[in-house]
Design a protein around this motif. Sequence first.
Motif, short mmCIF file in Angstrom:
data_model
loop_
_atom_site.label_atom_id
_atom_site.label_comp_id
_atom_site.label_asym_id
_atom_site.label_seq_id
_atom_site.Cartn_x
_atom_site.Cartn_y
_atom_site.Cartn_z
N TYR A 31 0.84 -1.19 0.00
CA TYR A 31 0.00 0.00 0.00
C TYR A 31 0.88 1.24 0.00
O TYR A 31 1.98 1.24 0.55
N ALA A 32 0.36 2.30 -0.59
CA ALA A 32 1.06 3.57 -0.54
C ALA A 32 1.07 4.07 0.89
O ALA A 32 0.08 3.91 1.61
N PRO A 33 2.18 4.64 1.33
CA PRO A 33 2.21 5.12 2.72
C PRO A 33 1.20 6.24 2.93
O PRO A 33 0.92 7.03 2.03
N LEU A 34 0.63 6.27 4.13
CA LEU A 34 -0.32 7.33 4.47
C LEU A 34 0.43 8.64 4.67
O LEU A 34 1.56 8.64 5.14
N GLU A 49 -0.71 9.98 11.19
CA GLU A 49 -0.96 9.52 9.83
C GLU A 49 -2.42 9.81 9.50
O GLU A 49 -3.31 9.52 10.29
N VAL A 50 -2.66 10.37 8.35
CA VAL A 50 -4.01 10.76 7.95
C VAL A 50 -4.62 9.63 7.13
O VAL A 50 -4.07 9.21 6.12
N GLU A 51 -5.76 9.13 7.57
CA GLU A 51 -6.45 8.01 6.92
C GLU A 51 -7.24 8.51 5.70
O GLU A 51 -8.42 8.82 5.80
N VAL A 52 -6.59 8.55 4.56
CA VAL A 52 -7.23 9.07 3.36
C VAL A 52 -8.25 8.11 2.75
O VAL A 52 -9.16 8.54 2.05
N LYS A 53 -8.14 6.81 3.04
CA LYS A 53 -9.10 5.85 2.48
C LYS A 53 -10.34 5.71 3.36
O LYS A 53 -11.44 5.57 2.85
N ARG A 54 -10.16 5.75 4.66
CA ARG A 54 -11.30 5.56 5.56
C ARG A 54 -12.13 6.84 5.70
O ARG A 54 -13.33 6.76 5.95
N ALA A 55 -11.49 7.98 5.63
CA ALA A 55 -12.20 9.26 5.78
C ALA A 55 -11.69 10.23 4.73
O ALA A 55 -10.98 11.19 5.04
N PRO A 56 -12.02 10.02 3.48
CA PRO A 56 -11.43 10.82 2.40
C PRO A 56 -11.76 12.30 2.46
O PRO A 56 -10.89 13.14 2.20
N ILE A 57 -12.99 12.66 2.81
CA ILE A 57 -13.37 14.09 2.83
C ILE A 57 -12.69 14.79 3.99
O ILE A 57 -12.09 15.87 3.82
N THR A 58 -12.73 14.21 5.17
CA THR A 58 -12.10 14.80 6.34
C THR A 58 -10.59 14.90 6.14
O THR A 58 -9.98 15.92 6.47
N ALA A 59 -10.00 13.84 5.60
CA ALA A 59 -8.55 13.85 5.36
C ALA A 59 -8.17 14.93 4.36
O ALA A 59 -7.19 15.65 4.56
N ALA A 60 -8.94 15.06 3.29
CA ALA A 60 -8.63 16.08 2.28
C ALA A 60 -8.75 17.48 2.87
O ALA A 60 -7.90 18.34 2.61
N ASN A 61 -9.79 17.71 3.68
CA ASN A 61 -9.94 19.03 4.31
C ASN A 61 -8.77 19.32 5.25
O ASN A 61 -8.19 20.41 5.22
N PHE A 62 -8.42 18.34 6.09
CA PHE A 62 -7.33 18.54 7.04
C PHE A 62 -6.01 18.80 6.32
O PHE A 62 -5.27 19.73 6.67
#
Length: 79
Positions: A31-34, A49-62
Amino acid sequence: MMKTTRRALLVALAFAGPALAQVPVPQPVAYAPLPRVAIVTTAGTLTVEVEVKRAPITAANFLRYVDQKRLDGTSFTAS
């Protein structure tokens, strides 16, 4: 002659059977590193580490806030 052939066939199947029944082990997926963000506090530095797969909208905003430096100098408190 028939008994010897039959016996040889049974012995061959006894040894070949387990080898044929084995299933190959799946290879681990790389997997690509978070993305990681360092949060510097007066008590030390936290690396998250930002969970971009589990919470894509929140991660993108953060991550957007981090890139825009909107959180620099913000005070965080724990109750």
